[in-house]
Design an enzyme around this catalytic site. Sequence first.
Site, mmCIF file in Angstrom:
data_model
loop_
_atom_site.group_PDB
_atom_site.id
_atom_site.type_symbol
_atom_site.label_atom_id
_atom_site.label_comp_id
_atom_site.label_asym_id
_atom_site.label_seq_id
_atom_site.Cartn_x
_atom_site.Cartn_y
_atom_site.Cartn_z
ATOM 1 N N GLU A 219 -9.159 4.089 1.947
ATOM 2 C CA GLU A 219 -8.692 3.935 0.670
ATOM 3 C C GLU A 219 -7.842 2.842 0.420
ATOM 4 O O GLU A 219 -7.796 2.477 -0.884
ATOM 5 C CB GLU A 219 -8.144 5.332 0.368
ATOM 6 C CG GLU A 219 -6.645 5.388 0.696
ATOM 7 C CD GLU A 219 -6.530 5.299 2.493
ATOM 8 O OE1 GLU A 219 -7.558 5.695 2.941
ATOM 9 O OE2 GLU A 219 -5.346 4.897 2.923
ATOM 10 N N ASP B 98 1.611 6.505 5.670
ATOM 11 C CA ASP B 98 0.555 5.428 4.730
ATOM 12 C C ASP B 98 1.118 4.795 3.677
ATOM 13 O O ASP B 98 0.431 4.051 2.881
ATOM 14 C CB ASP B 98 -0.650 6.239 4.752
ATOM 15 C CG ASP B 98 -1.681 5.439 4.692
ATOM 16 O OD1 ASP B 98 -1.797 4.424 5.633
ATOM 17 O OD2 ASP B 98 -2.972 5.669 4.274
ATOM 18 N N ASP C 24 -2.404 10.410 3.667
ATOM 19 C CA ASP C 24 -3.691 10.085 3.730
ATOM 20 C C ASP C 24 -4.571 10.925 4.771
ATOM 21 O O ASP C 24 -4.361 11.071 5.932
ATOM 22 C CB ASP C 24 -3.956 8.497 4.469
ATOM 23 C CG ASP C 24 -5.402 8.144 4.553
ATOM 24 O OD1 ASP C 24 -6.252 8.721 3.969
ATOM 25 O OD2 ASP C 24 -5.574 7.123 5.197
ATOM 26 N N LYS D 264 0.928 -1.159 0.089
ATOM 27 C CA LYS D 264 -0.095 0.280 0.035
ATOM 28 C C LYS D 264 0.782 1.166 -0.041
ATOM 29 O O LYS D 264 1.669 1.544 0.860
ATOM 30 C CB LYS D 264 -0.941 -0.044 1.223
ATOM 31 C CG LYS D 264 -1.660 1.255 1.422
ATOM 32 C CD LYS D 264 -2.571 1.327 2.805
ATOM 33 C CE LYS D 264 -3.305 2.573 2.867
ATOM 34 N NZ LYS D 264 -4.161 2.684 4.258
ATOM 35 N N ASP E 84 -11.987 7.426 3.738
ATOM 36 C CA ASP E 84 -10.976 6.967 4.166
ATOM 37 C C ASP E 84 -10.309 5.647 4.233
ATOM 38 O O ASP E 84 -9.060 5.336 4.928
ATOM 39 C CB ASP E 84 -11.017 7.423 5.943
ATOM 40 C CG ASP E 84 -9.727 7.689 6.621
ATOM 41 O OD1 ASP E 84 -8.547 7.734 6.001
ATOM 42 O OD2 ASP E 84 -9.720 8.005 7.864
ATOM 43 N N ARG F 37 -7.736 -0.227 0.992
ATOM 44 C CA ARG F 37 -8.396 -1.589 0.322
ATOM 45 C C ARG F 37 -8.598 -1.550 -1.058
ATOM 46 O O ARG F 37 -8.476 -2.387 -1.924
ATOM 47 C CB ARG F 37 -9.460 -2.089 1.382
ATOM 48 C CG ARG F 37 -10.573 -0.981 1.327
ATOM 49 C CD ARG F 37 -11.475 -1.444 2.559
ATOM 50 N NE ARG F 37 -11.118 -1.069 3.820
ATOM 51 C CZ ARG F 37 -11.682 -0.925 4.910
ATOM 52 N NH1 ARG F 37 -12.851 -1.717 5.020
ATOM 53 N NH2 ARG F 37 -11.125 -0.682 6.040
ATOM 54 N N LYS G 7 -9.837 13.262 7.693
ATOM 55 C CA LYS G 7 -9.284 12.922 9.232
ATOM 56 C C LYS G 7 -9.136 13.888 10.149
ATOM 57 O O LYS G 7 -9.053 14.865 9.632
ATOM 58 C CB LYS G 7 -7.657 12.276 9.087
ATOM 59 C CG LYS G 7 -7.862 10.810 8.843
ATOM 60 C CD LYS G 7 -6.417 10.223 8.782
ATOM 61 C CE LYS G 7 -6.309 8.850 8.088
ATOM 62 N NZ LYS G 7 -7.085 7.782 8.886
HETATM 63 N N1 BES Z 1 -4.170 4.548 6.687
HETATM 64 C C1 BES Z 1 -5.368 4.147 7.685
HETATM 65 C C2 BES Z 1 -5.212 3.256 8.641
HETATM 66 C C3 BES Z 1 -4.386 3.634 9.839
HETATM 67 C C4 BES Z 1 -4.610 4.592 10.777
HETATM 68 C C5 BES Z 1 -3.109 2.924 10.030
HETATM 69 C C6 BES Z 1 -3.708 4.810 11.880
HETATM 70 C C7 BES Z 1 -2.406 3.107 11.268
HETATM 71 C C8 BES Z 1 -2.628 4.100 12.011
HETATM 72 C C9 BES Z 1 -6.512 3.720 6.614
HETATM 73 O O1 BES Z 1 -6.696 4.223 5.485
HETATM 74 C C10 BES Z 1 -7.861 4.279 7.418
HETATM 75 O O2 BES Z 1 -8.115 5.508 7.595
HETATM 76 N N2 BES Z 1 -8.830 3.266 7.732
HETATM 77 C C11 BES Z 1 -9.897 3.517 8.437
HETATM 78 C C12 BES Z 1 -10.903 2.580 7.862
HETATM 79 C C13 BES Z 1 -12.350 3.018 8.322
HETATM 80 C C14 BES Z 1 -12.614 4.160 7.571
HETATM 81 C C15 BES Z 1 -13.267 1.753 7.848
HETATM 82 C C16 BES Z 1 -9.791 3.038 9.879
HETATM 83 O O3 BES Z 1 -9.048 2.307 10.158
HETATM 84 O O4 BES Z 1 -10.476 3.893 10.758
HETATM 85 ZN ZN ZN Z 2 -4.721 4.831 4.756
HETATM 86 ZN ZN ZN Z 3 -7.572 6.306 5.308
#
Ligand code: BES
Ligand code: ZN
Ligand code: ZN
Length: 486
Positions: A337, A276, A258, A253, A335, A339, A265
């Site tokens: 993104e 990210d 992000d 990834k 957010d 996946r 966020k």
């Molecule tokens: N990059 C983030 C995940 C992340 C956040 C990894 C903090 C490590 C530390 C990812 O893109 C994300 O924001 N995922 C969301 C998904 C949700 C909106 C379904 C998450 O985990 O909150």
């Molecule tokens: Zn992310």
């Molecule tokens: Zn994200």
Amino acid sequence: MIYIFKVTLHMATKDKKGNDMQNAETFGIAAPQDTAAEFDLVHVDMWQEWCAAASDEMRNWIDAQNFSGRAGSALVFPGPDGRMQKAVGLYGKHAVWDGAGLAKSLPRGIWAATQTTGATPGDTDIEQLALGWALSQYSFNRYQPEKDNNDRPNLLKLPDTVNTSRLLGLIEGTWLCRNLINTPANHMTPQQLEEAATTLASRFDASIRITSGNTLATDYPAIHTVGRAAEVPPRLIDISWGKTGPNITLVGKGITFDTGGLDLKPSKAMEMMKKDMGGAATVLGLALAIMTAKLPVRLRVLVAAAENAVSDRAMRPLDVIDTRAGLKVEVGNTDAEGRLVLADALTLAGESENDFIIDFATLTGAARVALGTELPALFCNHDDTAAALIEASNEAADPLWRLPLFDDYERHLDNGFAAMSSTGSSGYGGAITAALFLRRFAGRQANWAHIDVMAWNLASRPGRPKGGEAMGLRAVYRYIEKLANA
Ligand code: BES
Ligand code: ZN
Ligand code: ZN
């Protein structure tokens, strides 16, 4: 736009085994011709025995220094003239991190570990120690003025028996990964991530293929959709190397920043999001290690590089988007993104023969809630592969913890309003939901694993400075090494 190129490398400084020693000193590894001061390397279990065999003067010195003989600590004994007469260093169960401790506690110089009373440390112990020694020398100095020669790191000279190319590959791979993550997002755009991949590929005479522009939009619609709002456009990076052995595909990834997209966020959560692309950085570092050691594998590295930005072109919540696999996906949250870009990269991976596909991604906050920041979550289609990965992670002192691809939660993805949801709406078990989403693109049959990583040390520990970190790199290296030599 697609372009393919191949560049051949210049000759570098080699040791007598043909290893590139050019960078070794930067990592704290001495050149083979250097003269080293010796220190006794003692396992903690042998410490009492070592003390019993020492002179009265030495035992007095140990007491006077209040030296406890902890793993990772070292003590220097002065002679009558005040110069160093002898030194001892200790290690225990976690040789890697004890090596980091020794690099800090032995005075700066050039050191070689010698056999002590009792068991001789095996090559693997020395290799692990040297690895931690080197990893502790890392600092992110891209924006610092050039260091002068007085700032030479503490150096460790290796016995001839050590597998130098394996060691140097793992060290440099980790350094590369950390540097890529630590570089701020304005200097690590998808373009610059591509440049880093190109530099890596040319150095090892690997081929590299970049897909961007209109071709990306038609062939990798999900990557395009995620990255289209940003000033620097998204791309798919595809490196191939090696002619024989098992087909291994690493997928990363590569979200260079992000923001969360329109589902923005909050500022505290956004602050660290230059990391990210940690999955991409980890697979590039892992590829460097594999190619340096010349493991007999056919390696492919896929990086989905994009910035998740906010603009009038950004994808919206509940947009229904296309994917390379032909499946329509409803964007549950902009957010989520990672996946989406991985879906297209995993589809591509599955279009050719593979013995093993693994992706690394900073995919969910939920994985961090479940396991904390230091323990990456492993998801895997096959129990025996999962077990082998866990075993390799223990051997490499690079922990992974398996979480389930729990079939019953598949229904959350099916509960989208207009199409398959990218997130589901339950709000619980987010790391599993994300992994199940990826499995829809990787396939249930493939020997596929997914690692949800933090890729960042929140605080410094020996050998693991605060900042970007190559979590899972050594574990997966160990697994691939066994697969290659099987
Ligand atoms: N990059 C983030 C995940 C992340 C956040 C990894 C903090 C490590 C530390 C990812 O893109 C994300 O924001 N995922 C969301 C998904 C949700 C909106 C379904 C998450 O985990 O909150
Ligand atoms: Zn992310
Ligand atoms: Zn994200």
